[in-house]
Write an enzyme that holds these catalytic residues in place. Sequence first.
Site, PDB file in Angstrom:
ATOM      1  CE1 TYR A 182      -4.001   1.922   0.217  1.00  0.00           C
ATOM      2  CE2 TYR A 182      -2.702   3.303   1.811  1.00  0.00           C
ATOM      3  CZ  TYR A 182      -4.115   3.009   0.989  1.00  0.00           C
ATOM      4  OH  TYR A 182      -4.917   3.869   0.805  1.00  0.00           O
ATOM      5  CD  GLU A 221      -1.150   5.097  -6.633  1.00  0.00           C
ATOM      6  OE1 GLU A 221      -2.008   6.158  -6.105  1.00  0.00           O
ATOM      7  OE2 GLU A 221      -1.468   3.938  -6.379  1.00  0.00           O
TER       8      GLU A 221
END
Length: 240
Positions: free
Chosen positions: A166, A173
Amino acid sequence: MSAAAQGTSKAAHGDVAPKKKKGPGALATAYLVIYNVVMTAGWLVIAVGLVRAYVARGSYHGLYYSIEKPLKFFQTGALLEILHCAVGIVPSSVVLTGFQVLSRVFLTWAVTHSVREVQSEDSVLLFVTAWTVTEIIRYSFYTFSLLNHLPYLIKWARYTFFILLYPMGVTGELLTIYAALPYVQKTGLYSVTLPNKYNFSFDYYTFLILIMISYIPRKSIGRLHFPLQKSAIRKTGYTG
């Protein structure tokens, strides 16, 4: 109350069947199994493509180009998950699923595809690797759950690898969006300036900055949602 009446009352209460676990119908289950098998296979293709490209080149730089097409196809295919929630065949939140899926589709098309200069960035490989491992585990988990035969190893991987994958994905990103900012500002990509006949302006550069800031609440919610989903699965025995 007479003994006979009490006996009748107890029998009536005893005849009440326990609530059954909620899940999709037979046709919906068959469709979801096929969908999840296809998506698992798709992300496996991406994983194999990354490994083969790395072995052939001897470097991890530029590996995105070797899996660009399947990545776009299968990540876009995740949009169906929003539809699954909307029509009720998957008991998950449409809003949360929408945020999670749309954020990835946005990054795939509106950032990585649109700003070709960032495609060779290490941050792209970072989030692609995190997505790939996550999705192989996730879709495998869903497939076996729907078949009521979930191997312990997949269940363990689903809730253990998340701890690493995660933050790894979020970092990749954010760094990719950040790397795209100078090119977006220089070219005016997707921006609309005044004057125009619609009297409307839009600055894509500023929009991307707002997207980065929005990661704080959005990803925090996603991080909190995962343990709640795990708890719900334990109680109902079903996952969507």
